[in-house]
Design a protein around this motif. Structure first.
Motif, PDB file in Angstrom:
ATOM      1  N   LEU A   1     -12.366  -2.046   3.393  1.00 36.25           N
ATOM      2  CA  LEU A   1     -12.203  -0.675   3.854  1.00 36.25           C
ATOM      3  C   LEU A   1     -13.551   0.028   3.983  1.00 36.25           C
ATOM      4  O   LEU A   1     -13.895   0.540   5.038  1.00 36.25           O
ATOM      5  CB  LEU A   1     -11.300   0.107   2.900  1.00 36.25           C
ATOM      6  CG  LEU A   1      -9.851  -0.365   2.835  1.00 36.25           C
ATOM      7  CD1 LEU A   1      -9.165   0.172   1.588  1.00 36.25           C
ATOM      8  CD2 LEU A   1      -9.092   0.075   4.079  1.00 36.25           C
TER       9      LEU A   1
ATOM     10  N   ASP B   1      -5.622   3.652   3.860  1.00 36.30           N
ATOM     11  CA  ASP B   1      -5.750   2.353   3.184  1.00 36.30           C
ATOM     12  C   ASP B   1      -5.481   1.172   4.109  1.00 36.30           C
ATOM     13  O   ASP B   1      -5.243   0.053   3.648  1.00 36.30           O
ATOM     14  CB  ASP B   1      -4.828   2.278   1.953  1.00 36.30           C
ATOM     15  CG  ASP B   1      -5.239   3.268   0.878  1.00 36.30           C
ATOM     16  OD1 ASP B   1      -6.407   3.699   0.885  1.00 36.30           O
ATOM     17  OD2 ASP B   1      -4.394   3.628   0.040  1.00 36.30           O
TER      18      ASP B   1
ATOM     19  N   VAL C   1      -4.926  -1.787  -3.124  1.00 31.31           N
ATOM     20  CA  VAL C   1      -6.297  -1.384  -2.852  1.00 31.31           C
ATOM     21  C   VAL C   1      -7.119  -1.460  -4.128  1.00 31.31           C
ATOM     22  O   VAL C   1      -6.724  -0.950  -5.175  1.00 31.31           O
ATOM     23  CB  VAL C   1      -6.340   0.050  -2.281  1.00 31.31           C
ATOM     24  CG1 VAL C   1      -7.778   0.502  -2.069  1.00 31.31           C
ATOM     25  CG2 VAL C   1      -5.566   0.124  -0.976  1.00 31.31           C
TER      26      VAL C   1
ATOM     27  N   LYS D   1     -14.523  -0.821  -1.703  1.00 34.13           N
ATOM     28  CA  LYS D   1     -13.093  -0.539  -1.606  1.00 34.13           C
ATOM     29  C   LYS D   1     -12.488  -1.495  -0.592  1.00 34.13           C
ATOM     30  O   LYS D   1     -12.965  -1.567   0.548  1.00 34.13           O
ATOM     31  CB  LYS D   1     -12.862   0.916  -1.185  1.00 34.13           C
ATOM     32  CG  LYS D   1     -11.406   1.344  -1.125  1.00 34.13           C
ATOM     33  CD  LYS D   1     -11.302   2.836  -0.788  1.00 34.13           C
ATOM     34  CE  LYS D   1      -9.850   3.306  -0.727  1.00 34.13           C
ATOM     35  NZ  LYS D   1      -9.744   4.750  -0.382  1.00 34.13           N
TER      36      LYS D   1
ATOM     37  N   TYR E   1      -9.172  -1.072   7.721  1.00 37.34           N
ATOM     38  CA  TYR E   1      -9.998  -2.191   7.290  1.00 37.34           C
ATOM     39  C   TYR E   1     -10.407  -3.100   8.435  1.00 37.34           C
ATOM     40  O   TYR E   1      -9.876  -3.053   9.539  1.00 37.34           O
ATOM     41  CB  TYR E   1      -9.263  -3.022   6.235  1.00 37.34           C
ATOM     42  CG  TYR E   1      -7.835  -3.401   6.573  1.00 37.34           C
ATOM     43  CD1 TYR E   1      -7.541  -4.297   7.600  1.00 37.34           C
ATOM     44  CD2 TYR E   1      -6.765  -2.885   5.836  1.00 37.34           C
ATOM     45  CE1 TYR E   1      -6.244  -4.655   7.895  1.00 37.34           C
ATOM     46  CE2 TYR E   1      -5.461  -3.233   6.125  1.00 37.34           C
ATOM     47  CZ  TYR E   1      -5.204  -4.111   7.157  1.00 37.34           C
ATOM     48  OH  TYR E   1      -3.908  -4.454   7.446  1.00 37.34           O
TER      49      TYR E   1
ATOM     50  N   VAL F   1      -8.697  -3.974   0.518  1.00 38.06           N
ATOM     51  CA  VAL F   1      -7.303  -4.357   0.332  1.00 38.06           C
ATOM     52  C   VAL F   1      -7.279  -5.836  -0.010  1.00 38.06           C
ATOM     53  O   VAL F   1      -7.955  -6.651   0.624  1.00 38.06           O
ATOM     54  CB  VAL F   1      -6.468  -4.091   1.599  1.00 38.06           C
ATOM     55  CG1 VAL F   1      -5.056  -4.654   1.451  1.00 38.06           C
ATOM     56  CG2 VAL F   1      -6.412  -2.596   1.889  1.00 38.06           C
TER      57      VAL F   1
ATOM     58  N   THR G   1       0.853  -1.176   0.000  1.00 34.41           N
ATOM     59  CA  THR G   1       0.000   0.000   0.000  1.00 34.41           C
ATOM     60  C   THR G   1       0.886   1.222   0.000  1.00 34.41           C
ATOM     61  O   THR G   1       2.065   1.174   0.337  1.00 34.41           O
ATOM     62  CB  THR G   1      -0.911   0.036   1.244  1.00 34.41           C
ATOM     63  OG1 THR G   1      -0.110   0.192   2.397  1.00 34.41           O
ATOM     64  CG2 THR G   1      -1.744  -1.220   1.350  1.00 34.41           C
TER      65      THR G   1
END
Length: 629
Positions: free
Chosen positions: A618, A522, A585, A553, A525, A555, A14
């Motif tokens: 996320l 990011d 992501v 959205k 989550y 990861v 990320t």
């Protein structure tokens, strides 16, 4: 059951993770505890610690009101500023000694050139005050073991080893008193890379607690208890004496600790006991003595560099916590780190923290010459400009019982409800959901412009923002209500906000095994999604039926995989497949939904799980189509 945000998992590949080097921070920041520690725990719980908590509310009262503070990482490492022998060094700049495996003698040579002639304590304190910060914490000794004050305990300090010869902590203490700012220190009690007996330095001393994971790694003291006397010797000869020295010499309002996992829990408790015996009124943060059972400090801390906040355990107002963002991605000054966040980012982060009952301790890393980076000054100036007009909505506020709103967040004090509008409605109609209390007055906090309100049924209020100058970061509207608002549970989806963000942090987690990411960009989550019975649920309430594009959205990585379904009001609506990549992501539109007027339930569930987990979610976004229909 939801768990606190201190549980941290690293996400590879990320954008923010690239700025971090393995070893810069820890996953958990607490001790898991062993039977060996039980005697020390029993002694604390049945005696001195329980007694010390009788004055907890009195000593932390100022901190609860302050809400906003300045964190300063400054030391010898500030001089190279993320560079060593002509080469750029990534990660936290204050970790230079560890990352480049610098010996004590070589680090001393660096210290001999540390002469921060531009250091001005009055300027630093005034800058903090003007930014709206009400407390300051500076690194008295970081992991390098170097004290930036004249210490009688160890000559590894700014007076004995640098040409500067002054005491910056004494100067800052006086300056903070002048400007009405509470003052305190960060002290690295468990990590000390210069001391031959302390955990951390495995390149020169072969000590446990370092990157090599010697002697069993994190739990070295359990695998090799014969090494523990060395660490105890360090605690007895340096850590506790220097902490007592700081307490008796400067009388700080607060003292801040870090990386407790480097020592066994019994040692951390022993240090806390020494603090309480020396100064029972000093506030102690949550990274000294905390295990799975309780936090023995005065409040909790998030992980480093948060962008979003996970739920806090307990009822609103029952738990004190603090977040520690930094202006870029390093805490110490780094000449190469240009990833400075915007002023609106920090203004909104401050409001988000206050709305959830937390404080924001925002870090800057002054340069090796003692000057504050101009980029940091610009951020602080921007925040200060907003605070001067809107500080009433931050200082001393509490969580509101009102439900989450898609336009921003809410804080509250007595009969005043502060609406922090991040997403200013284009039609200038602000809808507040779940507010049954009668509104006596409505006005903007900046400028005190009176506003008209209209009741939209028993639960909602419309505020006319005609003529209001939008603040690009956060427009604050004040409602003076005639009775305390009642609690609401369903997320209110105002019909005129283009994007409604349903964070995984704000979902109801159903099923066992979920965990939270650390809240970084990011990495806010929910993970541990490994079982078909696990699902995320959002209860929503709308004023009118409306169609939305649905965006997800998450990861992903090679360990993720499977199919999922998004149910609206318990009926199958949208199915999707997790994209399997090396990491990163994924943001994608997965379909359309029409929410009915009133209560709606969104439920995200696995269909199949083909990886070790489904995905690290996320957020789900409800996006109004371009036509607005």
């Amino acid at each position: 059951m939801k768990r606190f945000f201190i549980y941290v998992l690293f996400c590879t590949a990320t954008a923010t993770a690239a700025a971090q080097v393995t070893g810069d921070e820890d996953k958990d920041m607490y001790n898991k505890g062993q039977q060996r520690d039980q005697q020390t725990i029993d002694e604390a719980v049945n005696g001195w610690w329980t007694q010390s908590m009788k004055t907890h509310e009195a000593r932390i009262a100022w901190w609860q009101q302050a809400k906003f503070g300045m964190f300063i990482h400054w030391g010898v490492y500030s001089l190279p500023g993320g560079e060593w022998k002509g080469q750029k060094v990534g990660g936290y700049a204050e970790h230079l000694m560890r990352v480049k495996k610098i010996t004590r003698s070589e680090y001393l040579q660096l210290a001999h050139g540390f002469n921060p002639v531009l250091f001005n304590a009055d300027e630093w304190a005034r800058t903090a005050r003007d930014a709206g910060m009400r407390y300051m914490i500076i690194t008295a000794k970081h992991h390098d073991g170097f004290a930036i004050y004249p210490s009688a305990v160890s000559d590894f300090n700014i007076h004995d080893q640098t040409p500067f010869k002054r005491d910056p902590l004494a100067a800052l203490s006086a300056a903070c008193k002048k400007y009405g700012i509470k003052f305190g220190f960060y002290y690295s009690h468990a990590f000390d890379w210069e001391h031959p007996d302390a955990p951390g330095n495995d390149w020169e001393y072969n000590n446990p607690g370092g990157d090599k994971n010697l002697f069993g790694g994190r739990e070295w003291f359990d695998h090799h208890p014969e090494l523990l006397p060395k660490a105890v010797k360090y605690v007895n000869e340096k850590a506790i004496p220097q902490i007592k020295e700081l307490l008796t010499k400067y009388h700080p309002d607060i003292i801040w600790f870090d990386t407790p996992h480097k020592l066994p829990f019994s040692e951390n408790l022993r240090i806390l006991k020494a603090i309480r015996e020396t100064d029972p009124n000093v506030v102690v943060n949550g990274r000294l003595a905390r295990n799975a059972t309780r936090n023995y400090g005065d409040y909790l801390n998030t992980a480093d560099r948060p962008a979003e906040f996970a739920p806090v355990p307990g009822t609103p107002g029952s738990t004190d916590w603090e977040a520690i963002p930094t202006t870029n991605e390093s805490y110490g000054y780094s000449r190469y780190d240009n990833s400075h966040k915007s002023v609106p980012f920090f203004i909104q982060l401050l409001a988000k923290a206050a709305s959830k009952g937390g404080n924001l301790l925002m870090n800057i890393g002054p340069k090796g010459d003692g000057a504050i980076d101009t980029r940091d000054l610009a951020i602080l100036k921007g925040i200060g400009s907003w605070i001067r007009q809107n500080g009433e909505s931050i200082y001393g506020v509490k969580q509101s019982p009102l439900p989450l709103q898609n336009w921003g967040v809410i804080t509250m004090r007595e009969n005043k409800v502060y609406l922090h509008v991040f997403n200013f409605p284009a039609d200038r109609k602000l809808y507040v959901g779940g507010l049954q209390a009668a509104v006596g007055k409505a006005y903007t906090l900046a400028g005190k412009k009176m506003l008209n309100t209209k009741r939209m049924g028993p639960d909602d209020v419309q505020i006319d923002l005609t003529g209001v100058a939008e603040d690009a970061a956060n427009t604050v509207v004040v409602l003076e209500v005639e009775e305390q608002p009642k609690a609401g549970q369903a997320f209110f989806v105002a019909p005129n906000i283009p994007i409604t963000r349903l964070l995984a942090f704000d979902a109801q987690l159903q099923g066992k095994g979920f965990g939270f990411g650390d809240g970084k960009a990011d990495r806010y989550y929910v993970d541990g999604w490994k079982l078909p019975a696990q699902q995320l649920v959002w209860n929503l309430r709308t004023m009118e039926a409306r169609s939305y594009d649905v965006v997800i959205k998450y990861v992903t990585g090679t360990e993720c995989g499977g199919n999922y379904k998004l149910l609206l009001n318990h009926a199958a609506a949208i199915e999707g497949k997790v994209q399997q990549t090396k990491g990163g992501v994924i943001t994608e539109k997965i379909g359309e939904l029409k929410l009915k007027q009133g209560l709606n339930t969104l439920q995200l569930s696995p269909v199949t799980i083909t990886g070790t987990e489904l995905m690290k979610l996320l957020e789900v976004q409800l996006v109004l189509p371009a036509t607005g229909k």
